[in-house]
Design a protein around this motif. Structure first.
Motif, PDB file in Angstrom:
ATOM      1  N   GLN A 139      28.867   0.846 124.841  1.00 31.89           N
ATOM      2  CA  GLN A 139      29.935   1.706 126.191  1.00 31.89           C
ATOM      3  C   GLN A 139      29.228   2.904 126.603  1.00 31.89           C
ATOM      4  O   GLN A 139      30.169   3.374 127.841  1.00 31.89           O
ATOM      5  CB  GLN A 139      30.777   1.957 125.156  1.00 31.89           C
ATOM      6  N   ARG A 140      28.579   3.455 126.055  1.00 31.56           N
ATOM      7  CA  ARG A 140      27.714   4.522 126.862  1.00 31.56           C
ATOM      8  C   ARG A 140      27.971   4.014 127.966  1.00 31.56           C
ATOM      9  O   ARG A 140      26.732   4.794 129.248  1.00 31.56           O
ATOM     10  CB  ARG A 140      27.100   5.476 125.650  1.00 31.56           C
ATOM     11  N   GLN A 141      26.700   3.399 127.828  1.00 29.21           N
ATOM     12  CA  GLN A 141      25.786   2.351 128.770  1.00 29.21           C
ATOM     13  C   GLN A 141      26.490   1.880 129.824  1.00 29.21           C
ATOM     14  O   GLN A 141      26.142   1.720 131.286  1.00 29.21           O
ATOM     15  CB  GLN A 141      25.056   1.882 128.417  1.00 29.21           C
ATOM     16  N   LEU A 142      27.906   1.267 129.965  1.00 29.18           N
ATOM     17  CA  LEU A 142      28.610   0.160 130.801  1.00 29.18           C
ATOM     18  C   LEU A 142      29.323   1.419 131.528  1.00 29.18           C
ATOM     19  O   LEU A 142      29.319   2.714 131.653  1.00 29.18           O
ATOM     20  CB  LEU A 142      30.105   0.333 129.826  1.00 29.18           C
ATOM     21  N   GLN A 143      29.922   0.786 132.761  1.00 30.48           N
ATOM     22  CA  GLN A 143      29.992   1.315 134.068  1.00 30.48           C
ATOM     23  C   GLN A 143      31.183   1.543 134.206  1.00 30.48           C
ATOM     24  O   GLN A 143      32.005   0.596 133.070  1.00 30.48           O
ATOM     25  CB  GLN A 143      29.698   0.717 135.168  1.00 30.48           C
ATOM     26  N   PRO A 144      32.124   2.590 134.589  1.00 31.96           N
ATOM     27  CA  PRO A 144      33.115   2.705 134.965  1.00 31.96           C
ATOM     28  C   PRO A 144      34.353   2.066 135.147  1.00 31.96           C
ATOM     29  O   PRO A 144      33.695   1.475 136.119  1.00 31.96           O
ATOM     30  CB  PRO A 144      33.672   4.763 134.974  1.00 31.96           C
ATOM     31  N   LEU A 145      35.232   1.834 134.501  1.00 27.62           N
ATOM     32  CA  LEU A 145      36.800   0.516 135.152  1.00 27.62           C
ATOM     33  C   LEU A 145      37.241   1.096 136.533  1.00 27.62           C
ATOM     34  O   LEU A 145      37.321   2.284 136.774  1.00 27.62           O
ATOM     35  CB  LEU A 145      37.709   0.677 134.342  1.00 27.62           C
ATOM     36  N   PRO A 146      37.476   0.083 137.038  1.00 29.33           N
ATOM     37  CA  PRO A 146      38.347   0.878 138.746  1.00 29.33           C
ATOM     38  C   PRO A 146      39.891   1.110 138.223  1.00 29.33           C
ATOM     39  O   PRO A 146      39.863   1.395 137.041  1.00 29.33           O
ATOM     40  CB  PRO A 146      37.946  -0.592 139.017  1.00 29.33           C
TER      41      PRO A 146
END
Length: 497
Positions: free
Chosen positions: A297-304
């Motif tokens: 989750q630290r590498q995922l892009q943030p949700l809009p």
């Protein structure tokens, strides 16, 4: 040991042990005699016997291999050993013995290893955290039912292959954009972020499939831009390229089926109950990889901030029969909307009806199979109009569908056989009207059926007395007991005589 040939493995083990142990101990551990150990060290061990180079029996395929089998193998690489075996048994019985099947299979396998073209190779992939998410639809084969009616459905399955986290959502229709968009957005929300790349097969919901290039549909392009991911797909017809989701598809369905078997029943009281069951099984799987998910989750892009569109819009006018038609399905709507023009937002599992900007009704979505047309009838939408003209019930095209359960169908069958025609229509319509007003549809139906089984049809008045007028609540009264000293105050200044 005496009488046994010393193997190469024993020699290697003896020499390895000899570094740390004596000759006697090393020989014992290697399973050989001490004298054999002595000869090994002196390089005087008797050499192994060579393998024989002659046959011990006649080759059963000698008469047919070069003349029959080889031409078939060279003709078509997809011919199976069983196919060749059947051909030999049918057309070459004089030269081929059916008991030689295993010899034939081994010989064909050896020939193909030596002479056939190169085979497909599976290349094990390395997945970096936060880079890839894979989505797919998978059909469910186990027989789930809702109150005894078979539930046609499939699963939308999303997976982060780097950590093994998965998401599954029940889909009731086909592989539409609404189903794909809704499932994918719910999966990304559950994952807590957006991977750099989303991979699928050639879904028509995402690709126009006119060329081999990534010819995205307009709505899918908008979804990509909204969430900021790159879309890729595997080559058409090559499912193994999506192996990181195809194999888990089988695993999750197998796990769901085993959980249903342990549960003891495939039947559920509602769709929401089944959806909650699927969710509980998926969450149980995900608990095993919770620590890996936290790292990814630290590498995922943030949700809009907002979700994207996961529905299609249709403008429909409500007909005189208080219905709308969409995707070969006719839906009843509240009769107050007759003649109005509605905006219908079509989701995978529901329809939302807007009059202007006001949400007026939500209907469960129904799917038509093949080219058939179906109806979704809710008696509560039209009961106020029907109660004004109950005789219309008898010959209504919706008559059977207006009855909400088997209890009401049983009641109608009984009153139709035992009452005058008009009276029977009046009775069942008033009963449905009472069920709609009171909200006690199930209890009312069970009460009337029970009375019928005891030889009595309860009147509408009896039903109203039982269900329409709840018993008056008994007021709660609290009585406070006065202290005895308070009575003494009443005597002051009074007459004592």
């Amino acid at each position: 040991m005496s009488g046994k040939q010393v193997t190469d493995q024993q020699v290697n083990l003896y020499m390895k042990l000899r570094k740390d142990y004596s000759q006697k101990v090393s020989a014992a551990k290697a399973g050989i005699s001490e004298s054999s150990g002595y000869r090994i060290e002196k390089q005087a061990l008797q050499p192994k016997r060579g393998q024989r180079n002659w046959r011990t029996r006649t080759d059963p395929l000698e008469s047919i291999w070069d003349s029959v089998v080889l031409p078939l193998l060279e003709q078509d690489s997809d011919i199976s050993p069983v196919g060749i075996y059947d051909h030999l048994c049918e057309h070459h019985q004089d030269k081929f013995n059916p008991s030689s099947r295993r010899t034939l299979e081994r010989r064909i396998k050896q020939w193909r290893h030596l002479n056939a073209d190169s085979s497909d190779v599976v290349f094990v992939q390395h997945h970096e955290p936060g880079r890839l998410g894979i989505a797919d639809f998978t059909r469910v084969q186990y027989p789930v039912s809702i109150l005894g009616e078979v539930l046609q459905h499939q699963l939308f399955h999303f997976r982060l292959p780097a950590c093994g986290w998965a998401f599954a959502q029940v889909i009731y229709g086909g592989e539409s954009f609404a189903a794909f968009s809704d499932g994918l957005q719910n999966a990304l929300i559950a994952a807590g972020g957006v991977p750099t790349e989303i991979r699928t097969d050639s879904l028509s919901a995402a690709y126009k499939n006119r060329t081999e290039q990534d010819d995205f549909t307009e709505r899918f392009t908008e979804l990509m831009k909204h969430y900021g991911f790159k879309a890729t797909r595997n080559n058409r017809g090559v499912a193994q390229e999506n192996g990181a989701i195809e194999s888990p598809n089988r695993h999750i369905k197998a796990q769901l089926e085993q959980a249903l078997r342990i549960r003891g029943s495939y039947d559920f009281t509602s769709r929401s109950d089944y959806e909650a069951f699927v969710q509980s099984i998926v969450e149980r799987r995900n608990r095993r990889v919770a620590d890996k998910l936290a790292q990814e989750q630290r590498q995922l892009q943030p949700l809009p901030v907002h979700t994207s569109v996961n529905y299609t819009e249709h403008y429909l006018r409500v007909s005189r029969t208080s219905t709308i038609a969409l995707k070969r399905v006719t839906y009843t709507v509240p009769s107050r909307l007759v003649g109005s023009r509605l905006l219908v937002r079509l989701y995978d599992s529901r329809l939302e009806l807007y009059l202007g900007t006001v949400l007026t009704e939500t209907l469960p979505r129904v799917y038509a199979q093949g080219s058939k047309r179906v109806r979704s009838v809710n008696y509560q939408h039209v009961i106020e109009a029907l109660v004004k003209k109950p005789r219309a019930f008898r010959h209504s095209q919706w008559r059977d569908e207006l009855l909400p359960s088997d209890n009401y169908k049983h009641i109608w069958s009984h009153v139709n056989d035992t009452m005058m025609a008009d009276k029977a229509c009046y009775y069942i319509v008033r009963l449905l009207h009472l069920a709609s007003k009171t909200g006690h549809e199930q209890r009312l139906g069970e009460f009337v059926v029970n009375e019928i089984e005891h030889g009595r049809v309860p009147s509408i008045y009896d039903c109203e007395e039982r269900f329409a007028y709840p018993p008056a609540a008994i007021p709660k009264m609290t009585v406070h007991q006065h202290a005895l000293s308070q009575y003494q105050s009443l005597l002051h200044g009074g007459n004592h005589g």
